[in-house]
Design an enzyme around this catalytic site. Structure first.
Site, PDB file in Angstrom:
ATOM      1  N   LYS A  51       0.839  -1.207   0.000  1.00 37.65           N
ATOM      2  CA  LYS A  51       0.000   0.000   0.000  1.00 37.65           C
ATOM      3  C   LYS A  51       0.871   1.252   0.000  1.00 37.65           C
ATOM      4  O   LYS A  51       0.589   2.212  -0.703  1.00 37.65           O
ATOM      5  CB  LYS A  51      -0.925  -0.004   1.230  1.00 37.65           C
ATOM      6  CG  LYS A  51      -2.040  -1.041   1.119  1.00 37.65           C
ATOM      7  CD  LYS A  51      -2.779  -1.193   2.434  1.00 37.65           C
ATOM      8  CE  LYS A  51      -3.806  -2.316   2.355  1.00 37.65           C
ATOM      9  NZ  LYS A  51      -4.407  -2.626   3.649  1.00 37.65           N
ATOM     10  N   GLN A  95      -4.689  -1.185   9.978  1.00 42.43           N
ATOM     11  CA  GLN A  95      -4.433  -2.486   9.355  1.00 42.43           C
ATOM     12  C   GLN A  95      -4.984  -3.609  10.238  1.00 42.43           C
ATOM     13  O   GLN A  95      -4.639  -3.716  11.406  1.00 42.43           O
ATOM     14  CB  GLN A  95      -2.924  -2.666   9.119  1.00 42.43           C
ATOM     15  CG  GLN A  95      -2.558  -3.931   8.375  1.00 42.43           C
ATOM     16  CD  GLN A  95      -3.110  -3.986   6.942  1.00 42.43           C
ATOM     17  OE1 GLN A  95      -3.047  -3.020   6.207  1.00 42.43           O
ATOM     18  NE2 GLN A  95      -3.672  -5.130   6.561  1.00 42.43           N
ATOM     19  N   ASP A 118     -11.303   2.920   4.232  1.00 44.32           N
ATOM     20  CA  ASP A 118     -11.584   1.496   4.046  1.00 44.32           C
ATOM     21  C   ASP A 118     -13.085   1.249   3.851  1.00 44.32           C
ATOM     22  O   ASP A 118     -13.487   0.150   3.480  1.00 44.32           O
ATOM     23  CB  ASP A 118     -11.097   0.698   5.263  1.00 44.32           C
ATOM     24  CG  ASP A 118      -9.737   0.069   5.007  1.00 44.32           C
ATOM     25  OD1 ASP A 118      -9.437  -0.219   3.831  1.00 44.32           O
ATOM     26  OD2 ASP A 118      -8.985  -0.121   5.971  1.00 44.32           O
TER      27      ASP A 118
END
Ligand code: NDP
Length: 279
Positions: A51, A95, A118
């Site tokens: 990422k 994460q 997200d």
């Protein structure tokens, strides 16, 4: 059979985002993505590295918050809240998975909807479910983008989604429904799974079991999207028995190189969208 090339599509998306990031910079807005990692899960390290590399390619500035495995709940929440209040931070990524003992839902709740890149917040999920504009989870959004960029229509098609997780299956089904597909959602308690799958014009598998989708489950000419990421003997593979299934499809995603790169590209897109809205 044609390949749904996620690597190629993701490169296109990144090139477009690079131009948008440059235009934001010209207007004095830096696009900052905060990455919160708690603990030392080795798989997370690889995901984060991918990422961050993609962020840097398009000009997004990553800002790290690395916390040790024993971080107390309260401290983890405070870190996320501080990022939420920081005007330099356009998007916040926590994460997952978090170490055992931490309440994931409560930590994610500290991310305000406008920085929820997200798309996991209750607000964004609710908007998606209501068919209203929302920041959508990256993987299902990436699947839709892959279909759109390859001019594969979904309206009126019968889409079968295997899997109902909050991060893939459910939002996938909602996106397809919002795009006027007729949607069937299957899960571990579904009876007659193979017969349902054979009805699909578009079959999306998000199970996490190698060779789960076999040739007898696929209608001739169907579009097959394999979200699964599995490791067999050190090699990555999806849920679909690619060699057997591919000849029966009109389009199919490879693993690796299908949905995975699109997931990362959509994270960057969500971040740039957030920065533009904040400006
Ligand atoms: P989950 O484990 O949360 O969900 C798996 C789903 O599959 C569940 O809904 C489960 O049903 C269903 N399932 C399991 N066994 C069966 C069965 N025998 N028949 C029918 N359905 C079944 O996984 P995720 O949704 O998080 O991820 C799914 C896969 O996608 C994984 O391989 C993951 O690594 C991958 N992934 C890939 C990404 C990418 O970028 N390509 C991003 C995110 C995930 P039930 O709800 O009843 O338990």
């Amino acid at each position: 059979m044609k390949l749904l090339d996620g690597k190629l599509c993701a490169a296109e998306v990144r090139a477009e985002l690079k131009a948008r990031v440059a235009s934001l910079a010209a207007r004095g807005k830096r696009v900052g993505l905060a990455v919160v990692r708690i603990g030392d899960d080795p798989a997370s390290e690889i995901y984060i590295r991918n990422k961050v590399r993609a962020c840097e390619e398009v000009g997004i500035a990553p800002l790290f918050r690395l916390l040790p495995a024993g971080t107390p709940q309260r401290m983890a929440e405070d870190v996320v809240k501080a990022l939420a209040a920081d005007p330099e931070v356009c998007g916040i990524l926590v994460q997952l998975p978090l170490p055992a003992g931490l309440d994931e839902a409560r930590i994610l709740q500290c991310i305000p909807a406008e920085k929820d890149v997200d798309g996991f917040s209750a607000e964004n999920f609710g908007r998606l479910a209501a068919g209203r504009p929302a920041t959508v989870a990256c993987t299902p959004q990436g699947v839709m983008e892959l279909l759109r960029r390859n001019c594969i229509p979904v309206a009126g098609k019968h889409a079968v989604v295997i899997g109902r997780s909050n991060i893939v299956g459910r939002p996938m089904a909602l996106l397809l429904l919002n795009a006027d597909a007729t949607v069937t959602v299957c899960h571990s308690k579904t009876r007659g799974l193979a017969a349902l799958c054979r009805e699909a014009d578009l079959l999306v598998s998000a199970v996490g079991t190698p060779n789960f989708v076999t040739a007898d489950m696929v209608k001739e000419g169907a579009v097959v999207v394999d979200v699964g990421i599995n490791r067999v003997g050190g090699k990555l593979c999806g849920d679909v028995d690619f060699a057997q299934v591919a000849p029966h499809t009109s389009w199919i995603t490879p693993v690796p190189g299908g949905v995975g790169p699109m997931t990362v590209a959509m994270l960057l897109k969500n971040c740039v969208d957030a920065a533009e809205r904040q400006l």
